[in-house]
Design a protein around this motif. Sequence first.
Motif, mmCIF file in Angstrom:
data_model
loop_
_atom_site.group_PDB
_atom_site.id
_atom_site.type_symbol
_atom_site.label_atom_id
_atom_site.label_comp_id
_atom_site.label_asym_id
_atom_site.label_seq_id
_atom_site.Cartn_x
_atom_site.Cartn_y
_atom_site.Cartn_z
ATOM 1 N N TRP A 24 0.973 -1.016 0.295
ATOM 2 C CA TRP A 24 0.025 -0.359 -0.034
ATOM 3 C C TRP A 24 0.977 1.327 -0.361
ATOM 4 O O TRP A 24 1.668 1.082 0.890
ATOM 5 N N HIS A 25 0.214 1.969 -0.514
ATOM 6 C CA HIS A 25 1.399 3.654 -0.569
ATOM 7 C C HIS A 25 0.252 4.510 0.710
ATOM 8 O O HIS A 25 1.234 5.599 0.844
ATOM 9 N N SER A 26 -0.395 4.809 0.786
ATOM 10 C CA SER A 26 -1.448 5.444 1.601
ATOM 11 C C SER A 26 -2.155 4.690 2.792
ATOM 12 O O SER A 26 -2.815 4.417 2.616
ATOM 13 N N LEU A 67 -1.422 9.492 5.333
ATOM 14 C CA LEU A 67 0.427 8.908 4.968
ATOM 15 C C LEU A 67 0.654 8.601 5.202
ATOM 16 O O LEU A 67 0.118 7.363 4.111
ATOM 17 N N LYS A 68 1.927 8.236 4.217
ATOM 18 C CA LYS A 68 2.653 7.833 3.465
ATOM 19 C C LYS A 68 3.051 6.492 4.035
ATOM 20 O O LYS A 68 3.596 6.066 5.378
ATOM 21 N N VAL A 69 2.563 5.107 3.674
ATOM 22 C CA VAL A 69 2.944 3.825 3.880
ATOM 23 C C VAL A 69 3.616 3.114 3.179
ATOM 24 O O VAL A 69 3.899 1.510 3.554
ATOM 25 N N LEU A 95 -6.706 2.105 3.373
ATOM 26 C CA LEU A 95 -5.212 1.918 3.088
ATOM 27 C C LEU A 95 -5.457 2.306 1.112
ATOM 28 O O LEU A 95 -6.805 1.233 0.203
ATOM 29 N N SER A 96 -5.458 2.990 0.169
ATOM 30 C CA SER A 96 -4.496 3.056 -0.513
ATOM 31 C C SER A 96 -3.096 3.029 -1.357
ATOM 32 O O SER A 96 -2.312 3.507 -1.447
ATOM 33 N N ASN A 97 -3.465 2.637 -2.269
ATOM 34 C CA ASN A 97 -2.088 3.336 -4.195
ATOM 35 C C ASN A 97 -2.852 3.758 -4.700
ATOM 36 O O ASN A 97 -4.458 3.948 -5.085
#
Length: 172
Positions: free
Chosen positions: A91-93, A136-138, A169-171
């Motif tokens: 995941w991106h964010s 937030l970036k993850v 969570l998203s991309n």
Amino acid sequence: MRLKRWIFTAITLIATVGLFFSATSITEAATVNQGSQEQYLSETDPLSSEYGVENGSAEINGEQYSQSVAMRADKSSVPFGDAEYNLGRKWHSFDATIGLRDDSPRDAALKFEVFADGEKLHEERMMVGESSEIALKVSGKLRLTLKVSYDASEDIDAYCYGVWGNARLSNP
């Protein structure tokens, strides 16, 4: 003989057209899947949670959030609530609207914290009637931990719930 040849040609043509449309549908589906993706945390089970989570609809600061994760905290028996989720490094964010559930006691306050692989990404103290949007970036992270801790300055015995409204969570 002509009739057999015509039937064979017709069947071949129908099969070819059907194959073309099937391939087109597969290509379109792959294109859609390559676009943005998202996953609400309320649709998944945490890997671990000290006191459990409540998934579903919750109201924060007068707004309803249908895909929420809520955690209980109080002065005596449950001083914090937490949940750890598997990100799988895919995941991106992570974003959510945080705040106390509107049915919490008037002077209640909680500290909200977000960790990814043990690194603190966000910390904020919230009172009833307040809300805050976080993004937030993850990227590249394996685990996401959400935590709420009892932080009321008043002597409040009643419990309250920290809510991660529409936590997802998203991309890109």
